[in-house]
Design a protein around this motif. Structure first.
Motif, short mmCIF file in Angstrom:
data_model
loop_
_atom_site.label_atom_id
_atom_site.label_comp_id
_atom_site.label_asym_id
_atom_site.label_seq_id
_atom_site.Cartn_x
_atom_site.Cartn_y
_atom_site.Cartn_z
N CYS A 18 0.83 -1.19 0.00
CA CYS A 18 0.00 0.00 0.00
C CYS A 18 0.87 1.24 0.00
CB CYS A 18 -0.89 -0.01 1.25
SG CYS A 18 -1.94 1.44 1.46
N GLY A 21 -2.13 6.26 2.62
CA GLY A 21 -3.18 7.21 2.29
C GLY A 21 -3.84 6.98 0.95
N SER A 22 -3.43 5.90 0.26
CA SER A 22 -4.00 5.57 -1.05
C SER A 22 -4.56 4.15 -1.00
CB SER A 22 -2.94 5.69 -2.15
OG SER A 22 -2.41 6.99 -2.20
N ASP A 23 -4.93 3.65 -2.15
CA ASP A 23 -5.50 2.31 -2.22
C ASP A 23 -4.43 1.24 -2.07
OD1 ASP A 23 -8.04 3.35 -2.63
OD2 ASP A 23 -7.79 3.39 -4.81
N ASN A 202 -3.21 5.08 7.02
CA ASN A 202 -3.99 5.53 5.86
C ASN A 202 -5.05 6.54 6.26
OD1 ASN A 202 -2.46 3.87 4.27
ND2 ASN A 202 -4.03 2.29 4.00
N ALA A 203 -5.72 6.27 7.39
CA ALA A 203 -6.77 7.18 7.82
C ALA A 203 -6.21 8.56 8.14
CB ALA A 203 -7.49 6.60 9.04
N LYS A 206 -4.89 10.30 4.79
CA LYS A 206 -5.99 10.77 3.95
C LYS A 206 -6.62 12.02 4.54
CE LYS A 206 -7.38 6.35 1.86
NZ LYS A 206 -8.43 5.30 1.81
N ARG A 207 -6.81 12.02 5.84
CA ARG A 207 -7.46 13.15 6.50
C ARG A 207 -6.65 14.44 6.35
NH1 ARG A 207 -8.32 10.74 11.00
NH2 ARG A 207 -6.59 11.54 12.26
N GLY A 209 -4.23 14.88 3.88
CA GLY A 209 -3.83 15.14 2.50
C GLY A 209 -2.35 14.94 2.23
N PRO A 211 -0.40 11.85 1.08
CA PRO A 211 -0.19 10.45 0.67
C PRO A 211 1.29 10.14 0.54
CG PRO A 211 -0.78 11.78 -1.22
CD PRO A 211 -0.92 12.68 -0.03
#
Length: 390
Positions: A18, A21-23, A202-203, A206-207, A209, A211
């Motif tokens: 992974c 912060g992305s898929d 990741n959470a 993402k929150r 910004g 990645p």
């Protein structure tokens, strides 16, 4: 167990790579890593291993993220790590239980390991406002010289099974506030704890910004690990593991003039002289030896004693060992859990055999514990300090 896995974001089958912060990458044809509960030998869950293509994607994304992250003010970078620490506080109990479930250390140690992650996050936040440099007078008119620290780039972090999450945090949070990004290859023996930590990363990423700051790639050491060691795009490799493997890491990385941080095995001794307070020494020795079932680099492995206290010390240690409650690491009251796997049990038996062949005396323990799970008896042996096994 199912509720615990759900809280940690663990499914029956999990993806293994992974960009933070992305898929997650969807590779499923490279191999499957099956995580076994060392206390009962049952399957916990599986992870799909990453391939070379996944590795390339992670490194390129990490490089791209680094070019922007290095320009973010250090206190702002520290704020991201602060949020990581807060997220870990919220997940402390569940993640600590997962560490115990997958690795085998008792619940108090598993939770304590997550607390170490939180502690280093707090430390790193402070350090983000302390990246000082000297200023100096120059011999040139109207000039001054100053010292400025520059981030290195994407950092490779390879961790061991015995501290499956704390060691990553020690490296990753300091690297992040310094302007570096991290690519993490966890131990193949404890992949689920890494997946759970990545979900938390990741959470937060993402929150905010950002990645690509904390990245994960799960795969064999012979493939993914070797790629990392030889990759000139990773200017520093932080490796935790055996001394034997550490020598190889140092050699391979040095050949490309890379930097290394090595945290390797220990052969730790406690010296007990004839003035020692045995009321203090006995608990210290016992905890140092049986904590994490003796699978720490800091575990007590040798006790060097004055001849006047040896017999008394041994007898009191035997009494202490008899009180060690061995069993399910998640059960309250357990003081020692299992070894990691059958390979660890085999290594334990090889050591016992080497002691007896050399002429040593097993005065307590020395046998696997019958039943399911990789349990062994804590062991005390009389040996000579110049023997190879010692």
């Amino acid at each position: 167990m199912l509720d615990l896995l759900k809280k940690c974001g663990i499914s029956d089958s999990n993806l293994g790579s992974c960009v933070g912060g992305s898929d997650w990458f969807t590779t499923k044809d490279t191999g499957i890593n099956t995580s076994i509960n060392p206390s009962n030998e049952e399957v916990i869950a599986t992870v799909f291993e990453a391939n070379k293509g996944d590795y390339e994607k992670v490194v390129k994304k990490a490089q791209s993220a680094f070019t922007e992250w290095r320009k973010v003010p250090a206190p702002v970078r520290g704020n991201l790590v602060r949020e990581m620490g807060n997220a870990l506080r919220e997940e402390k109990d569940a993640l600590g239980s997962l560490v115990s479930l997958e690795m085998g250390k008792i619940k108090e140690e598993g939770t304590g390991e997550v607390q170490e992650m939180i502690d280093i996050a707090d430390f790193a936040v402070g350090q983000s406002r302390m990246l000082y440099g000297k200023t100096m007078h120059s011999e040139r008119p109207n000039h001054r010289m100053y010292e400025q620290w520059h981030p290195l780039g994407p950092i490779g972090v390879i961790t061991a099974f015995n501290f499956p999450v704390a060691v990553w945090a020690w490296n990753a949070f300091i690297a992040a506030i310094a302007g570096d990004v991290v690519i993490w290859k966890p131990s193949s023996s404890t992949p689920l704890t890494a997946v759970a930590v990545q979900h938390i990363c990741n959470a937060v990423l993402k929150r905010n910004g950002y990645p690509g700051i904390f990245n994960l790639i799960i795969g064999k050491g012979s493939t993914i690990g070797e790629l990392m060691l030889k990759d000139k795009r990773l200017p520093l490799i932080s490796f935790t593991g055996s001394t034997t493997m550490g020598r190889r890491v140092a050699k391979v990385v040095a050949q490309r003039f890379g930097k290394t941080i090595l945290e390797l095995g220990g052969n730790n001794a406690i010296i007990v002289d004839d003035t020692a307070d045995l009321d203090l020494a006995i608990p210290a020795i016992a905890f140092g030896a049986v904590g994490t079932a003796g699978q720490r680099c800091t575990s007590t492995r040798r006790v060097i004693t004055h001849t006047g206290v040896t017999d008394t010390l041994i007898q009191r240690l035997i009494n202490a060992y008899k009180q060690v409650n061995i069993g399910d690491p998640l059960q309250k009251g357990t003081l020692m859990g299992p070894l990691l796997n059958q390979g660890a049990v085999d290594a334990y038996m090889e050591a016992i055999n080497a002691i007896t062949v050399a002429g040593g005396e097993i005065v307590y323990g020395g046998k696997p514990i019958a039943g399911t799970g990789f349990y062994v008896e804590p062991t005390i042996a009389r040996v000579n300090n110049d023997w190879d096994i010692v």
